[in-house]
Design an enzyme around this catalytic site. Structure first.
Site, PDB file in Angstrom:
ATOM      1  N   CYS A  70       0.837  -1.213   0.000  1.00 61.06           N
ATOM      2  CA  CYS A  70       0.000   0.000   0.000  1.00 61.06           C
ATOM      3  C   CYS A  70       0.872   1.263   0.000  1.00 61.06           C
ATOM      4  O   CYS A  70       1.508   1.585   0.999  1.00 61.06           O
ATOM      5  CB  CYS A  70      -0.906  -0.043   1.230  1.00 61.06           C
ATOM      6  N   CYS A  93      -0.087   3.900   2.587  1.00 61.27           N
ATOM      7  CA  CYS A  93       0.346   3.455   3.920  1.00 61.27           C
ATOM      8  C   CYS A  93       1.789   3.878   4.171  1.00 61.27           C
ATOM      9  O   CYS A  93       2.127   4.357   5.256  1.00 61.27           O
ATOM     10  CB  CYS A  93       0.229   1.938   4.050  1.00 61.27           C
TER      11      CYS A  93
END
Length: 114
Positions: A27, A30
């Site tokens: 991600c 993230c």
């Protein structure tokens, strides 16, 4: 940053306020908020949970998108931020959701940053 798993999650969220970053290695947003969470560590404890390795915990808290950063206190979720947000957004949010005894540290830090 503390890495949580099946054996450590419930104990970690059971006490003082704890920010939990629900994330995954693939991600990109993230990864983008990691430096922000590291800055917040001076004000509130931060941990993270890899949802690929522990989908049952993410499911328990209805984490449907990542990054999701959730504040827990005394085992109870107090709120969540979904998606990548700037530091100022997290600071405003923490000022709203942290238990009253924890607000002073955020307010003092915010004044120092200004």
């Amino acid at each position: 940053m503390l890495e949580l798993g099946q054996a450590t999650f419930d104990d970690a969220i059971g006490g003082d306020p704890l920010l939990v970053d629900f994330w995954a290695p693939w991600c990109k947003p993230c990864k983008a908020i990691e430096p922000i969470l590291e800055q917040l560590e001076s004000r509130v404890q931060v941990a993270r949970l890899n949802i690929d390795e522990h989908p049952e915990i993410a499911s328990r808290y209805d984490v449907l998108a990542i990054p999701t950063v959730m504040l827990f206190a005394d085992g109870t979720p107090r709120g969540a931020v979904h998606g990548a947000r700037p530091l100022a957004h997290f600071e405003r949010w923490l000022a709203e959701v942290l238990p009253a005894g924890q607000l002073e540290g955020v307010a003092v830090q915010r004044q120092a940053d200004a």
